[in-house]
Design an enzyme around this catalytic site. Structure first.
Site, PDB file in Angstrom:
ATOM      1  N   TYR A  72       0.886  -1.173   0.000  1.00 39.86           N
ATOM      2  CA  TYR A  72       0.000   0.000   0.000  1.00 39.86           C
ATOM      3  C   TYR A  72       0.919   1.216   0.000  1.00 39.86           C
ATOM      4  O   TYR A  72       0.976   1.996   0.951  1.00 39.86           O
ATOM      5  CB  TYR A  72      -0.898   0.023   1.243  1.00 39.86           C
ATOM      6  CG  TYR A  72      -1.936  -1.077   1.320  1.00 39.86           C
ATOM      7  CD1 TYR A  72      -2.166  -1.940   0.253  1.00 39.86           C
ATOM      8  CD2 TYR A  72      -2.716  -1.243   2.462  1.00 39.86           C
ATOM      9  CE1 TYR A  72      -3.121  -2.948   0.325  1.00 39.86           C
ATOM     10  CE2 TYR A  72      -3.675  -2.242   2.542  1.00 39.86           C
ATOM     11  CZ  TYR A  72      -3.871  -3.088   1.478  1.00 39.86           C
ATOM     12  OH  TYR A  72      -4.824  -4.076   1.560  1.00 39.86           O
TER      13      TYR A  72
HETATM   14  P1  FDA Z   1       2.882  -2.389 -10.636  1.00 41.56           P
HETATM   15  O1  FDA Z   1       3.084  -2.957 -11.985  1.00 41.56           O
HETATM   16  O2  FDA Z   1       2.431  -0.976 -10.539  1.00 41.56           O
HETATM   17  O3  FDA Z   1       4.123  -2.671  -9.748  1.00 41.56           O
HETATM   18  C1  FDA Z   1       4.217  -2.307  -8.390  1.00 41.56           C
HETATM   19  C2  FDA Z   1       5.686  -2.172  -7.979  1.00 41.56           C
HETATM   20  O4  FDA Z   1       6.377  -3.396  -8.239  1.00 41.56           O
HETATM   21  C3  FDA Z   1       6.438  -1.108  -8.756  1.00 41.56           C
HETATM   22  O5  FDA Z   1       7.476  -0.595  -7.951  1.00 41.56           O
HETATM   23  C4  FDA Z   1       7.029  -1.893  -9.905  1.00 41.56           C
HETATM   24  O6  FDA Z   1       8.157  -1.281 -10.493  1.00 41.56           O
HETATM   25  C5  FDA Z   1       7.377  -3.199  -9.245  1.00 41.56           C
HETATM   26  N1  FDA Z   1       7.297  -4.331 -10.158  1.00 41.56           N
HETATM   27  C6  FDA Z   1       6.251  -4.669 -10.934  1.00 41.56           C
HETATM   28  N2  FDA Z   1       6.527  -5.768 -11.627  1.00 41.56           N
HETATM   29  C7  FDA Z   1       7.770  -6.155 -11.268  1.00 41.56           C
HETATM   30  C8  FDA Z   1       8.600  -7.215 -11.679  1.00 41.56           C
HETATM   31  N3  FDA Z   1       8.200  -8.105 -12.585  1.00 41.56           N
HETATM   32  N4  FDA Z   1       9.849  -7.307 -11.136  1.00 41.56           N
HETATM   33  C9  FDA Z   1      10.267  -6.396 -10.227  1.00 41.56           C
HETATM   34  N5  FDA Z   1       9.512  -5.352  -9.818  1.00 41.56           N
HETATM   35  C10 FDA Z   1       8.271  -5.235 -10.344  1.00 41.56           C
HETATM   36  N6  FDA Z   1      -2.459  -5.754  -2.324  1.00 41.56           N
HETATM   37  C11 FDA Z   1      -2.654  -6.886  -1.621  1.00 41.56           C
HETATM   38  O7  FDA Z   1      -1.716  -7.435  -1.068  1.00 41.56           O
HETATM   39  N7  FDA Z   1      -3.891  -7.422  -1.520  1.00 41.56           N
HETATM   40  C12 FDA Z   1      -4.971  -6.874  -2.131  1.00 41.56           C
HETATM   41  O8  FDA Z   1      -6.081  -7.409  -2.059  1.00 41.56           O
HETATM   42  C13 FDA Z   1      -4.789  -5.665  -2.855  1.00 41.56           C
HETATM   43  N8  FDA Z   1      -5.819  -5.041  -3.486  1.00 41.56           N
HETATM   44  C14 FDA Z   1      -5.585  -3.958  -4.291  1.00 41.56           C
HETATM   45  C15 FDA Z   1      -6.640  -3.402  -5.023  1.00 41.56           C
HETATM   46  C16 FDA Z   1      -6.417  -2.320  -5.858  1.00 41.56           C
HETATM   47  C17 FDA Z   1      -7.579  -1.744  -6.617  1.00 41.56           C
HETATM   48  C18 FDA Z   1      -5.119  -1.782  -5.981  1.00 41.56           C
HETATM   49  C19 FDA Z   1      -4.862  -0.599  -6.881  1.00 41.56           C
HETATM   50  C20 FDA Z   1      -4.066  -2.340  -5.267  1.00 41.56           C
HETATM   51  C21 FDA Z   1      -4.287  -3.426  -4.420  1.00 41.56           C
HETATM   52  N9  FDA Z   1      -3.254  -4.008  -3.690  1.00 41.56           N
HETATM   53  C22 FDA Z   1      -3.492  -5.138  -2.953  1.00 41.56           C
HETATM   54  C23 FDA Z   1      -1.896  -3.467  -3.758  1.00 41.56           C
HETATM   55  C24 FDA Z   1      -1.088  -4.228  -4.797  1.00 41.56           C
HETATM   56  O9  FDA Z   1      -0.758  -5.506  -4.318  1.00 41.56           O
HETATM   57  C25 FDA Z   1       0.220  -3.491  -5.083  1.00 41.56           C
HETATM   58  O10 FDA Z   1      -0.077  -2.238  -5.607  1.00 41.56           O
HETATM   59  C26 FDA Z   1       1.095  -4.277  -6.039  1.00 41.56           C
HETATM   60  O11 FDA Z   1       2.401  -3.783  -5.988  1.00 41.56           O
HETATM   61  C27 FDA Z   1       0.553  -4.209  -7.437  1.00 41.56           C
HETATM   62  O12 FDA Z   1       1.260  -5.017  -8.309  1.00 41.56           O
HETATM   63  P2  FDA Z   1       1.166  -4.681  -9.873  1.00 41.56           P
HETATM   64  O13 FDA Z   1       2.066  -5.606 -10.572  1.00 41.56           O
HETATM   65  O14 FDA Z   1      -0.255  -4.617 -10.272  1.00 41.56           O
HETATM   66  O15 FDA Z   1       1.691  -3.195  -9.868  1.00 41.56           O
END
Ligand code: FDA
Length: 526
Positions: free
Chosen positions: A470
């Site tokens: 978060y």
């Molecule tokens: P994103 O692609 O934005 O990456 C997030 C971070 O990780 C960034 O710093 C990025 O550079 C890095 N990153 C991404 N991919 C990577 C990779 N392959 N290798 C290295 N670094 C990488 N959390 C939770 O635990 N339980 C939940 O139920 C929820 N629910 C929720 C709902 C909604 C609507 C949102 C917007 C967010 C959540 N979250 C959550 C939070 C969520 O787990 C957190 O934002 C994650 O980092 C999102 O991962 P993404 O790959 O989608 O994000």
């Protein structure tokens, strides 16, 4: 040579005109082993698809304004050589990399930077390979959780992964920051359920668990995304779920005794069976009786079992809630994912749809989190309710999410995610707003800061803990230039407690020049 020239010509022609980063594009083509394919995964600002690709997973529209800094180039690798070329050329040309899997970063750090940067978007890296017999799945980091749940359910309705609630979250970021979901009191975080990984480091080396070593393998399972390198894939442990699960939701207003129920919930929720994930969501509504504002508290949970098994437990442990059969529904585990995403009665295929629909309301938001170790008093709760009744909070939602279960039994240092024994629950503060209100976004953000300040005496202290996934830049950030251990430890200890120092050691070893960095990345020791 002829092929190379053709590729270069194609790259330059599709980006039309003057290119300040022409050298970077040439480098990509030269360094990629298969230069014929890399041109199709590069989007410069002149490319007609640039905005569509960039905006495809901008989940928080606060970071999609004309003032938001945009990447010079977006690369959507389809082969590992594309990652290697992008890392190598970004280093050579002084560009920062922002890695994006699902784009849910609450502060937009996967697609926004204050320095010239490249977005590496893993949208083409999202295969999910499920092995039911051995109860494992290899999942590429660009897959969303919905794809993982769907592909597992295709083969088995009694296996799953300890993933998050919202199906559109990327597996890459979710596990990198810990990962908290419906099964976490039974099976732990997402990071607790990873048994191997494929990872690319700053030198372009492709590593697995054995070749990266246990320290780095530990760090990438909760130490926060974007600090160590790029995770290409995770090998997930699949966990058993019953064929029938139960979900329930019971809502009460303040006039219907919600305050006393929340006070009681605080005492018992963390002790409920591991098979549940009790939470209580609170928001302001108009009272049906006299049109005045009141607070609605919605008590809900998944239960890994049937209604007949659940009711006696609730009658014994939480009779005040008065849970009845009519409040409960039985379904399969995969259907419960639809239920908690407010997608009941939709086909399961909707879980494959990467288009985002935030069930909590507006697409502009600010999030904060807290951990609670002692039940908070009625007076403190009333103060929280009064703030939830503020005008800026008309779409705000505050959720208490119970801890306990296996989280009490996994040691704090097992992964970088340190919030284990001793926590009653986590608080999730969400204020969100709509496009027409974006001009006033500061007032919503200020509201969230006021509520957070108000809660200071009632939540964890020294450090005041927060959940790394978060992400909240109010907790502090690295300087754009030189990072400082002292500065980073302020927010680092809130997210990782004493694990922060081990993360710094790993970072110093794997990326001493601090190539992979962002506002809240782990700094190396200089
Ligand atoms: P994103 O692609 O934005 O990456 C997030 C971070 O990780 C960034 O710093 C990025 O550079 C890095 N990153 C991404 N991919 C990577 C990779 N392959 N290798 C290295 N670094 C990488 N959390 C939770 O635990 N339980 C939940 O139920 C929820 N629910 C929720 C709902 C909604 C609507 C949102 C917007 C967010 C959540 N979250 C959550 C939070 C969520 O787990 C957190 O934002 C994650 O980092 C999102 O991962 P993404 O790959 O989608 O994000």
């Amino acid at each position: 040579m002829l092929l190379l020239s053709l590729v270069l010509a194609a790259l330059l022609s599709f980006s039309m005109g003057a290119l300040p980063h022409e050298d970077f594009l040439q480098c990509l083509s030269l360094r990629s082993n298969d230069s014929s394919t890399i041109s199709s995964v590069i989007y410069t600002r002149n490319n007609p698809s640039y905005s569509t690709v960039l905006e495809s997973t901008i989940r928080n529209l606060r970071f999609n304004s004309t003032n938001t800094p945009k990447p010079l180039v977006i690369v959507t690798p389809s082969r590992t050589s594309h990652f290697q070329a992008t890392i190598s050329c970004s280093r050579k040309h002084g560009l920062q990399i922002r890695t994006r899997s699902g784009g849910h970063d609450y502060e937009g750090l996967s697609y926004v930077a204050k320095v010239p940067f490249v977005v590496v978007d893993l949208v083409n890296f999202r295969s999910v390979d499920v092995d039911v017999e051995n109860r494992v799945a290899w999942v590429q980091a660009g897959a969303i959780l919905g794809e993982v749940y769907y592909r597992i359910a295709e083969k088995s309705r009694t296996l799953s992964f300890a993933g998050g609630v919202f199906y559109s979250i990327g597996v890459g970021g979710y596990i990198s920051g810990g990962g908290f979901g419906l099964l976490f009191r039974k099976y732990g975080t997402g990071g607790d359920n990873v048994i191997d990984a494929q990872f690319i480091d700053v030198n372009g080396r492709i590593l697995d668990r054995k070749s990266m070593g246990e320290d780095l393998f530990w760090a990438i399972r909760g130490g926060g995304g974007g600090s160590f390198g790029i995770v290409l894939a995770w090998k997930l442990k699949l966990v058993p779920v019953p064929a029938t699960v139960t979900v329930f939701s019971v809502s009460r207003t303040l006039e219907q005794n919600a305050t006393q129920l929340i006070l009681r919930w605080q005492e018992i929720a963390h002790q409920l069976p591991d098979e549940m994930n009790p939470d209580v969501s609170m928001f302001s509504v108009n009272s049906t009786q006299d049109e005045r504002k009141t607070i609605l508290a919605s008590f809900s949970s998944l239960f890994l079992g049937t209604i007949d098994e659940l009711l006696p437990i609730m009658q014994q442990r939480f009779p005040e809630l008065g849970l009845s059969r009519q409040d409960c529904s039985e379904m399969s585990w995969i259907e419960s994912i639809l239920y908690f995403n407010q997608l009941q009665n939709q086909p399961l295929e909707i879980l494959l749809n990467r288009t985002f629909r935030n069930p909590l309301g507006g697409q502009y938001y600010k999030i904060k989190s807290d951990y609670v170790k002692e039940p908070i008093s009625e007076t403190a709760l009333n103060g929280l309710f009064s703030r939830l009744s503020d005008e800026e909070a008309s779409s705000a939602i505050i959720i208490f999410m119970a801890y306990g279960g296996i989280m009490d039994r996994i040691p704090e240092e097992a992964t970088p995610f340190p919030h284990r024994a001793g926590n009653l629950y986590k608080i999730y503060y969400n204020v969100n707003w709509q496009e027409q209100d974006d001009v006033n976004s500061q007032k919503y953000i200020d509201w969230s800061r006021r509520v957070y300040n108000y809660m200071t005496p009632f939540v964890s202290k020294s450090p005041r803990e927060a959940y790394a996934n978060y992400r909240d830049l109010d907790l502090g950030s690295n300087n754009v230039g030189i990072t400082s251990y002292t500065q980073a430890s302020v927010w680092g200890r809130k997210y990782f407690k004493n694990n922060f120092d081990r993360l710094v050691q790993v970072k110093t070893k794997i990326d001493p020049e601090n190539f992979f960095k962002h506002e809240q990345s782990i700094p190396p020791l200089h």
